[in-house]
Design a protein around this motif. Sequence first.
Motif, PDB file in Angstrom:
ATOM      1  N   VAL A  95      15.989 -70.020   8.558  1.00 36.90           N
ATOM      2  CA  VAL A  95      16.323 -68.652   8.972  1.00 36.90           C
ATOM      3  C   VAL A  95      17.838 -68.518   9.070  1.00 36.90           C
ATOM      4  N   ARG A 128      18.090 -64.062  14.994  1.00 38.20           N
ATOM      5  CA  ARG A 128      17.547 -65.378  14.632  1.00 38.20           C
ATOM      6  C   ARG A 128      16.340 -65.702  15.520  1.00 38.20           C
ATOM      7  N   GLN A 151      12.443 -66.069  14.220  1.00 39.73           N
ATOM      8  CA  GLN A 151      11.732 -67.319  14.517  1.00 39.73           C
ATOM      9  C   GLN A 151      10.430 -67.041  15.263  1.00 39.73           C
ATOM     10  N   VAL A 188       9.550 -73.150  10.971  1.00 37.79           N
ATOM     11  CA  VAL A 188      10.996 -72.931  10.928  1.00 37.79           C
ATOM     12  C   VAL A 188      11.671 -74.281  11.140  1.00 37.79           C
ATOM     13  N   THR A 208      18.004 -73.124  11.561  1.00 41.42           N
ATOM     14  CA  THR A 208      18.666 -71.827  11.444  1.00 41.42           C
ATOM     15  C   THR A 208      20.095 -72.051  10.987  1.00 41.42           C
ATOM     16  N   CYS A 260      24.260 -72.079   5.703  1.00 45.58           N
ATOM     17  CA  CYS A 260      22.980 -72.229   5.009  1.00 45.58           C
ATOM     18  C   CYS A 260      23.086 -73.260   3.887  1.00 45.58           C
TER      19      CYS A 260
END
Length: 355
Positions: free
Chosen positions: A17, A25, A29, A40, A43, A50
């Motif tokens: 995420v 976030r 989630q 998940v 994050t 990412c």
Amino acid sequence: MNVFSDHTRTSPVRTLVVDDAPLMRKVIQEILAKNRDIEVVGTAVHGQDCLDKIPQLKPEVVTLDIDMPVMNGITAVKNIMVRHQIPIVIISSLVQDGYFAFEALRLGVMDFLPKPSKVVNTDWASEEELVRMRVRAAAGMQVHRMRRVRRHKKSPVITDHRQTAPSSIVAMGTTLAGPNTIMHIVTQLNPEFSGAVVALQEIHPRILVPFCSYFNEISPLEVVPVTDSVPLCQGRVYLGSTFLGLRIGTSIENPDELMVYVPPNPEFPIDQLFESAAFQYKHGACAVLLTGVGVDGTEGMRAIKEQGGLTIAQDHECCVYPNLVENALQHNVVDALMTNKGIAGRLESWLQDKF
């Protein structure tokens, strides 16, 4: 809207995420945690974060915001698609500016969703479920078959026949990850295309109108979003959402005028569109079935075939989701199986044969 179910999976979908807002976030989630088939695994706070975490976390799906510091979502999409080829679901509040939806779908994301909001949408449960459905479906996407759409230089629009009703119609249907495919085909059509295209794609209704405004910048034909009822004119692409559906019918005020309109209760929207094209245009109708999940479109192709029209399907070896096409092939309702480039050329020659 198609429900995706993959009964062959034995492990939850590993999901990363990405959003710069801590609250969002947490919300995403919590939404995903309600489905035991989704895990998940981490994050990230922006695009670069990412990219740094993907090798370690090995996600199968990435949910991605657009407006983020350091590296925004669009730049992250370009990097992820080239370096990792992981399915991406955009979840963004930037739905009114069509540039971001258009760019993301042009580059090959699985879908572009508005951020769930109890303020904007009173049906919070449906918004939550849509996010979960998209993440689950993204895990089955054949990302290596996705190709970004090039930004073609648009030719000057020819207007001498734009108010003429078309004598032939091309009805296109696609579901998940379909906007990219429709862009590929439409951008290869001749600006003097003498028919009209009525296309259904799986796109959130809030995205449709702003998306079309930017699609128009690269399309050789005028792209018209359909959210109500509009008259059919030659040389245009009428674009609708599978959430709403589209049908072709006569005008209440003028029975001799054909319209494209949004019907009530579109349970099988592609079938409804194809069947209405068969009824109104007979052998002057062509059905084009593209990538997608589900069984929609097969019965509509049968209706067009029975009227002497042409039925084309995207080569299932090129589809990021082959389910729609494979079902149509199993029922022997496909006249021609073609690549995106082949489809555009076949439509041109089909129209020429009509005159």
